[in-house]
Design a protein around this motif. Structure first.
Motif, PDB file in Angstrom:
ATOM      1  N   ASN A   6      33.451  61.087 192.770  1.00 51.01           N
ATOM      2  CA  ASN A   6      32.285  60.843 193.622  1.00 51.01           C
ATOM      3  C   ASN A   6      32.404  59.435 194.223  1.00 51.01           C
ATOM      4  OD1 ASN A   6      29.466  59.504 193.866  1.00 51.01           O
ATOM      5  ND2 ASN A   6      29.073  61.711 193.955  1.00 51.01           N
ATOM      6  N   TYR A   7      32.304  59.364 195.550  1.00 46.22           N
ATOM      7  CA  TYR A   7      32.496  58.109 196.285  1.00 46.22           C
ATOM      8  C   TYR A   7      31.639  56.972 195.703  1.00 46.22           C
ATOM      9  CZ  TYR A   7      32.240  54.869 200.254  1.00 46.22           C
ATOM     10  OH  TYR A   7      32.268  53.753 201.036  1.00 46.22           O
ATOM     11  N   ASN A   8      30.317  57.240 195.525  1.00 46.19           N
ATOM     12  CA  ASN A   8      29.410  56.178 195.080  1.00 46.19           C
ATOM     13  C   ASN A   8      29.706  55.734 193.647  1.00 46.19           C
ATOM     14  OD1 ASN A   8      27.970  56.007 197.501  1.00 46.19           O
ATOM     15  ND2 ASN A   8      26.784  57.842 196.940  1.00 46.19           N
ATOM     16  N   THR A   9      30.027  56.717 192.795  1.00 47.32           N
ATOM     17  CA  THR A   9      30.333  56.381 191.397  1.00 47.32           C
ATOM     18  C   THR A   9      31.593  55.512 191.340  1.00 47.32           C
ATOM     19  OG1 THR A   9      29.497  58.564 190.809  1.00 47.32           O
ATOM     20  CG2 THR A   9      30.733  57.395 189.111  1.00 47.32           C
ATOM     21  N   SER A 189      43.197  63.379 204.728  1.00 46.89           N
ATOM     22  CA  SER A 189      43.094  61.940 204.432  1.00 46.89           C
ATOM     23  C   SER A 189      41.678  61.545 203.996  1.00 46.89           C
ATOM     24  CB  SER A 189      43.560  61.116 205.628  1.00 46.89           C
ATOM     25  OG  SER A 189      42.685  61.315 206.693  1.00 46.89           O
ATOM     26  N   GLU A 190      40.650  62.318 204.398  1.00 43.87           N
ATOM     27  CA  GLU A 190      39.269  61.969 203.985  1.00 43.87           C
ATOM     28  C   GLU A 190      39.066  62.143 202.485  1.00 43.87           C
ATOM     29  OE1 GLU A 190      40.418  63.828 206.881  1.00 43.87           O
ATOM     30  OE2 GLU A 190      38.934  65.371 206.394  1.00 43.87           O
ATOM     31  N   SER A 191      40.039  62.713 201.783  1.00 43.68           N
ATOM     32  CA  SER A 191      39.879  62.905 200.341  1.00 43.68           C
ATOM     33  C   SER A 191      40.152  61.634 199.541  1.00 43.68           C
ATOM     34  CB  SER A 191      40.846  63.990 199.845  1.00 43.68           C
ATOM     35  OG  SER A 191      40.551  65.209 200.445  1.00 43.68           O
ATOM     36  N   PHE A 192      40.414  60.511 200.255  1.00 43.34           N
ATOM     37  CA  PHE A 192      40.781  59.275 199.563  1.00 43.34           C
ATOM     38  C   PHE A 192      39.873  58.107 199.951  1.00 43.34           C
ATOM     39  CE2 PHE A 192      44.541  61.855 200.084  1.00 43.34           C
ATOM     40  CZ  PHE A 192      45.218  61.741 198.875  1.00 43.34           C
TER      41      PHE A 192
END
Ligand code: SAM
Length: 284
Positions: A6-9, A189-192
């Motif tokens: 999770n991006y925020n975590t 690429s958005e998976s990183f």
């Protein structure tokens, strides 16, 4: 357990530990919840001991730890120590070794940490050294079952190309010498975090299933393969003559003996043709 995909975590774990991502070490961390479970399933289907290269914040490590008996993760960046201490604290089957995977003695590590276990490698590789890492893993003959890794999409296509096709290069032949390669799936690429400029793909190199040629050594084989791909857009004959430092006549002789056209290019050869060329050259 924090959800590191999770991006925020992930951002808050990194910030809490004062960690800044380094482009120079290929630090693009995965934030796609679907990727790591699939990679871990693939690797752990073959082995109970897993070597991970570059755990980063531990997103893949935690998935591996849930499935494997033991995970040893090799990380070059000691600044990740407090991050990994926090994210892996509930696993007692994970050990992080802070070292450069290109410098560590992997045979020793396997002997010391995985006695009696089947071992596989699983990693989201730093893209600046993808090929050297893969070649190191293969050339050291580690006795491992498989290598499941995320690499840049173009590298995946080259590593898994069929011999005799346009995508094929020296590394394709090297991979085919040791294992059966398979492209498993693509990752955008958005998976990183941060997104790299390129797309990625997960590949699996199956070593246990592959049968290595037994009538030519790897050194003999690679001498010829490296020469065959030494100059782009040149014929095989020109490449071999310059790469092996032998006359054009001697090269034509070799090609004729192996039933290979004098005007062929390296990327047109099958694995069997490379093997017979290597054998013929080394007999001379
Ligand atoms: N596994 C994490 C993930 O999927 O989010 C991080 C992957 S990131 C693409 C590559 C990782 O490899 C980084 O943690 C980086 O510090 C580490 N690394 C780079 N060069 C390395 C080396 N030579 N030896 C060991 N680790 C390395």
């Amino acid at each position: 357990m924090p959800d590191l995909s999770n991006y925020n975590t992930l951002r808050s774990v990194l910030e809490r530990n004062g960690f800044n991502l380094k482009k120079s070490l290929g630090q693009n961390f995965l934030i796609d919840p679907t990727v790591c479970p699939q990679m871990a399933d693939e690797a752990c289907a073959d082995a109970d001991g897993i070597i991970e290269i570059g755990p980063g914040a531990g997103v893949l490590t935690t998935e591996l730890a849930k499935r494997a008996k033991k995970v040893v993760a090799i990380e070059i960046d000691t600044k990740l120590k407090p991050v990994l201490k926090e994210t892996l604290n509930e696993f007692d089957n994970v050990e992080v070794v802070f070292n450069d995977v290109m410098k560590i003695d992997l045979n020793e590590l396997i002997k010391e940490k995985f006695s009696g276990m089947k071992v596989a490698v699983c990693a989201n590789l730093p893209y600046y050294i993808t090929s050297p890492i893969i070649m190191t893993l293969l050339e050291q003959q580690l006795g491992i079952e498989s290598i499941t890794v995320m690499v840049q999409k173009e590298a995946a296509e080259r590593l898994c190309a069929e011999m005799g096709t346009r995508d094929c290069g020296a590394v394709t032949a090297a991979v085919r010498f040791y294992c059966n390669p398979k492209l498993l799936f693509h990752v955008p690429s958005e998976s990183f975090l941060p997104p790299p400029k390129v797309d990625s793909a997960v590949i699996k190199l199956d070593i246990a299933e592959a049968k290595q040629p037994d009538d030519v050594t790897s050194a003999e084989f690679f001498r010829v393969v490296k020469a065959a791909f030494s100059m782009r857009r040149k014929t095989l004959a020109n490449c071999l003559s310059s790469g092996l430092s032998i006359s054009k006549e001697a090269v034509y002789d070799l090609l004729d003996k192996c039933d290979i056209s004098r005007t062929a290019r390296g990327e047109q050869l099958t694995m069997e043709q490379f093997i017979s060329l290597a054998k013929a050259y080394n007999k001379e």
